[in-house]
Structures are given as C-alpha cells and as structure tokens.
Write a protein that holds these residues in place. Sequence first.
Motif, short mmCIF file in Angstrom:
data_model
loop_
_atom_site.label_atom_id
_atom_site.label_comp_id
_atom_site.label_asym_id
_atom_site.label_seq_id
_atom_site.Cartn_x
_atom_site.Cartn_y
_atom_site.Cartn_z
N UNK A 48 0.82 -1.21 0.00
CA UNK A 48 0.00 0.00 0.00
C UNK A 48 0.86 1.27 0.00
N UNK A 49 1.88 1.28 0.84
CA UNK A 49 2.67 2.50 0.99
C UNK A 49 3.50 2.84 -0.24
N UNK A 50 3.72 1.84 -1.10
CA UNK A 50 4.51 2.08 -2.31
C UNK A 50 3.65 2.25 -3.56
N UNK A 51 2.34 2.31 -3.38
CA UNK A 51 1.44 2.44 -4.52
C UNK A 51 1.00 3.91 -4.65
N UNK A 52 1.59 4.60 -5.60
CA UNK A 52 1.30 6.03 -5.77
C UNK A 52 -0.08 6.27 -6.38
N UNK A 53 -0.66 5.26 -6.98
CA UNK A 53 -1.98 5.42 -7.62
C UNK A 53 -3.08 5.78 -6.61
#
Length: 792
Positions: free
Chosen positions: A583-588
Amino acid sequence: MFNKKNFKEDIELILKIKYGNKLENALEEEKFYAISKAIMNILIDDWNKTKNKYNKGKEAYYFSAEYLMGRALGNNLINLGIYDEIKEVLSELNIDLNDIESKEEDAGLGNGGLGRLAACFMDSSATLNLPLTGYGLRYNYGIFEQAFGDGFQLEKANDWLKNDDPWSIKKEDETVIVNLNNKTIRAVPYDTPIIGYDTKNTNTLRLWEAHPIEDFDFSLFNDQEYDKAVEKKNRAEDITRVLYPNDSTEKGKILRLEQQYLLASASLKDLIRKFKNKNIDISNFPQYNKIQLNDTHPVVAIPELIRILIDEEGTDFDTAWNICKQTFSYTNHTILQEALEKWYVPLFREVLPRIYEIITIISEKLIDELKHNELSEDKVNNMKIINHDLIHMAWLAIYACHTVNGVAALHTEILKNQELNNWYELYPEKFQNKTNGITPRRWLALSNPELTNFLEELLGTKDFIKDLDILKKLEKFIDDEEKLNKLLEIKKEKKLQLKEYIKIQESIEIDENSIFDIQIKRLHEYKRQLLNAFHILDLYYRLKENPSMNIEKRTFIFGAKAAPGYFRAKAIIKYINEIAKLINNDEEIKGKIKVVFVHNYNVSYGEKLFPAADLSEQISTAGKEASGTGNMKFMLNATPTIGTLDGANVEIVEEAGMENNFIFGAHSEEIEEMKKNDSYNPREYYENVKGLKRVVDTLIDGTFDDNSTGMFRNIYDSLLNTNGWERPDNYFIFKDFDDYRRAQEHVDKAYKDKRNWAKKCWMNMINAGKFNSDRTISQYAKEIWNIDSKKI
C-alpha cells in the motif's frame, strides 16, 4: 521542601562519585542517572517513614510475574509535584528535561496488560496511602527488544540495565535462600520506590534477582576448567535473566517453573521474616498479611506457604491450610482455557518434589469435599487439581483462595456462568468483579500535558488527576464550539508530535490530517489484528477499483510484539508488514491510506500513541478479552472506540454512550451458541461475503511473499480447515468481517462532521472516571484485603 541549591549540588556530587565527571563534560546518560539519584535523595526519608508506618499494622502484597512500569523520571516528578521546579532548575544548568527523560530505558519487567495493570495498581495504592507492596522478579533482560527484518519480527536482548538503574536500591542484607531440587539460590532483593501523587507516602516494589551461593569456583578455574568455574553462577542467574523464556522445550518449561517458585518462595520467606519480628503467633499471620495472586504465574505460592509453615515453622497441615485459605486471593485474567496454566506432573515433581507432595494432599482434600457435596463423577473429574497427569494451577488457586475475581463485568459473568461455573456453583461467595483501571497520572498528566492543562483551566482545579469522576462536570460544554475546537486542536498537536516521533523511529512520513486508526496491544489471534489487516487490504482493493472513492485519509497504525515461540502471531506481523509495503509504495492511491507497524511497542511509545489516536481498535472476539486497559487509555485521551462488546468495552459504551462509539460484531452469547451447536461454517462467509475471498486468498496466491516459511499458508489453513482440536476460524474473523467493514464506513462518515466527531471525543473523555485504577484498587482494599489507608 524542594531545595534548588541542594539539588544542583547533589547532581554534581553524584556525577563526580559515579563517573569521575563534571556536569559540563557529562554524557546525557550520566546526567539522567545523576538527576534521578538526586531525586531519590529527595524522597528517601518519606519512603522509609512509609515503610515504618505500614509495618505496624495489616498489609497487602501483590505477587505478579510482570510489572510493565515504563520510564520513571517524568512520572515520579509529577507525583512528587515538582516537575516544573525541576524543569526550571535543569534549564538553568542548560539541560533539557525532555531530552533527559528520553535517555531512560523502559524497565523490561512486563509484556502486556497484566504487567501494565500491576504498575497502575502500584501507583494507585501509593496515591491512596494504602499499605500494598509489590513482589516480582528483576529480569536482567526483561522482554525482548523487537525489530523487523524484511517484515519478520526479530528479537534481541533488551539490556535495560546496561547503564544501571538509578531507581532501585539493592538490599543485600535481606537476601533469602531458595532451595530448588538440584540447586540452592540466593534471592537478592532490589527495592524501587512507588511515589504517591499529592501525598508523602511512597510504597515499595520489591524485585528478586537470582544469584548462586558461590559466584566463582577458584579451584576449577585454577585447573583451567574456565566454563565450569562459572557454570553454577550462570545457571542460577538464568532464572531471572529473561521474562517468559521460550518454553517450547522441557528446559524452557523447567526454567519458567523455577522463576515462578523463586518469586513465590523468596517473597513468602520475606513476609514471614517480617511477621516474626512482631513476636506474634504464626496462627495470626492472615490478620496482618493479605496476598493477591495476579493470574496463575504465582499460584505455586499456595503450597509453598504450607510447606514453610509445616517444615520450617512446625505447624500441622490443618493449621497451615487454614492460614493459607485466609491469606490468599486470586485474580483471573483470562477466559482462554489454554491460558489457564497447567504443569505436567513428571516435570513438576522433578523440579519441586516437596511442593508436588503438598499439592497431592490438597487435591485429595478437594476430592473428598466434592464427594461430600455429592457432585457427579463428571464434575469431580473436571474439578480435580491433578488430573490426566496435569496440575491445574487455576483450580488450586480457586480452591485455596478466599476470593476469586474477574477484571470486567462481562468477564466475571462469563467466568461464573461458563468457564468456572462448577466452581461458582460450589463457592458463590468467593466470586467478585473488579473492573480494571488505569492511572491518570501516567496516562493523562504525563502523556498529555496539553489536555491536562486544558482540563485544569476548565475545572479550576487539578483534583481530576486523582478523581476522574470530576470530569463529568464538563458535560455542560458539550455544545460549546470553542471548547470542542480547542479539544480538536490539542488532538492535532498530539498527532503532529506522533508524526515527528514516527519519522524518527520508523523513517516513515505520515499525514497528520488523516484519521489515526490505532491498534496497539499484544499480538494474539483473539485480539484479531488479522481482521484489521483484512479490512485494510479490502479497502485498498476497493480504492484501486474506484480511485475517486470519497473517503477520509486514513493512517492505520499497529504496535505489537508476538511471543518468540508463537509462530502464527509472528506470521500475522509479517503479513501486515507485507500489506504495508504494497500500500505505501502504490502512488496510484494518492496517499489516501497508509499502514505503519511501529517496532518495539512499549510504555514509552504508548505515551505518544494513545493521546494522538482518532480511533481506538478494540476488536477482539466477543467473550475472549477479559478486560483490556488500552481501551481505557484511549478513552481518557478523548478517542472513540471501534470494537466488539467484549471485556471493558461493554462498560465503556455504558459510560460514554453507544452513539459515541462504533460497536459491531457477534455478541459472546451468539458465539457460544454457535460453538455449542457446531453451527458456524466459515467457508460460507468466505464464499459469499463480498471481497472477503479476495483478501484471504492473498495468503496463498503469491500476492505476498513469506520467504517460503509456510507462515501464510498456516494462517489460511487456520481459517478454513479443521486442524486437530482447533476449529476453523476459531476467532470468528469471517463472521464479523462485513459488520466491521460497515462500522468502519460509519467511522468515515462520522469523521467528516468535525463538530459531532468532537462531541464523541468529548463524551468519551469526560466519562472515563469509572476506569481510574484508584477506584479499582480501593475496591480491592475494602472488599478483598480489608486494609485501611495509612498516611505518614
């Protein structure tokens, strides 16, 4: 009376004697030690006066395997009433008190709610001038220090004593000898002052450290047998080296039993020595001494007292038994059958043969009594202390103690009507409820001075720091927009402080404008961190499907340690960290949700987390959590609860109102009915509840990597497949998933209306009075121990 000049001179002198250093050259750790010792000099006379006053009459003693004390400096200064004066003096010396406080190690003497409750009780007893002394063990490394490596929990030694402990005094002259089957131990006491708030009374926490009779075998060393020369020393010191050593092997179990016996035997010998100095006949021992057994860990004290009275004091068994029955009371902290401690007979008999012999006599005595009462054979078998080669320590406690108490209204009713029903029917007069509490000194005055100052301004007094019921007077401000806004401003300030702390500790940036949704507690399946994780993942997938979803930003914060041998709990930690990474690495998703698992959650971290929370996660399976005290800390710091009707949550919503919290899930009665009828089929929920299968399957479909440990498959199987005695989804996660999701949607909607949200926060805070540990401990004093306040 505080003397500024003397205090400064004391600091300089201690630095000189201890470190050969001057203030301007001292390290921060050295300054902390010197300041703490200088404060000890301020309180020592009152501490000695308190001991002398208590020693003249009846006293109570708290036997506990854990005391989760937290840092002492700030709390002691608040209770002494000199926090501001000390801060000012230190400022004159170019010392920042906050910096110095951060140099103190959390005392590694506890793990979870059991130990934190004991710490709150010690604070409350001193504040109420009650003659209560705590007895425990001085674990050199305490509970482990937690770190994460690739999302897995890593454990390392918590060397909390590496810089010495300025708050304890070694009492070598009061050492007692404890005999185990194969070794003799010197139990050396260390006394720590427990300072009362707004009183001169200072109570005592006495902790035992294990040492050998002889530290070093010179002859063996001379013969180049270097390891053997210190072998006895090492084996003795192992006993108090670590809190709850891994007991997955026989050696580990033996060490745990030795720990428990050391605590019991040393403490009882200490009490009897003190009592004999009064020159009163031993038969009067219960008239002067009451002992509270905090859960089953110290229950071996029951047969040990009988052993001492028979073998060392020359009484007969009947006299010893009568003394015992009048002396002990027992607090039950769990509904979980597997947590009611049992010992394998051959192991117990090997380590403590004489104690086993005494337990067999007590067991036979109980069987005779049960038969005399014409109980059925089934009931007799279920209530035997020794049964199927197991010693049931809870049954021993219930039979031998004059009082048995639960720790929340629901918990006590479940004990009486379900888990301990046979015992309740036989001894209804023994059972009481004592709903847990928390100390407002640490969990309000120390951890949230901003809120404390605001409340003092509104009330015109600081009396609420002792009497939380006074907060109810603030209900008149429930529609005062200015006051409600001020509360939200304070919450924002605490969130900013936590944001900064997490950035330093975890190297993660969080958004203070998001909802801080916090679940901090011991990692156990029944506490259902996994339910929280499934909901987060489901929310993430829904966001991915619908990026324009109108939700409040949310930061999900976890803090928890898993016991080193608890494979599935450690798997859940890894799983949550994998979810966080995704989650924390998903910029979308544009930072709409974030997940943080803080490492090494302890009291000091809790002091930052509780005041900053917007939402308190109390989502255990209904009927499993005895009480909880984290729920109370959140409530006092103006945080609504999302939770099941479990433990003290029941009483929290009674006090603050159902409409000011977010209750969901199956009730304990419904769960019991499903268990009884074997009517719960988790697969039905798995297949039919929208979104559930998708998140559960991430455990096995390659979405997340458990490094080929089989951890995630183990979680999956526990939810869907029967495994021996364990029914699938034993904690009803699937049953409650959809209801929990709806409750979280209700939270999101409610949070958008800031004024009404502030009202919910306000109503929780002002109705927290019932959960003051001063109330709890005064009930113990009046209704179980029959002791009176004794002010010096």
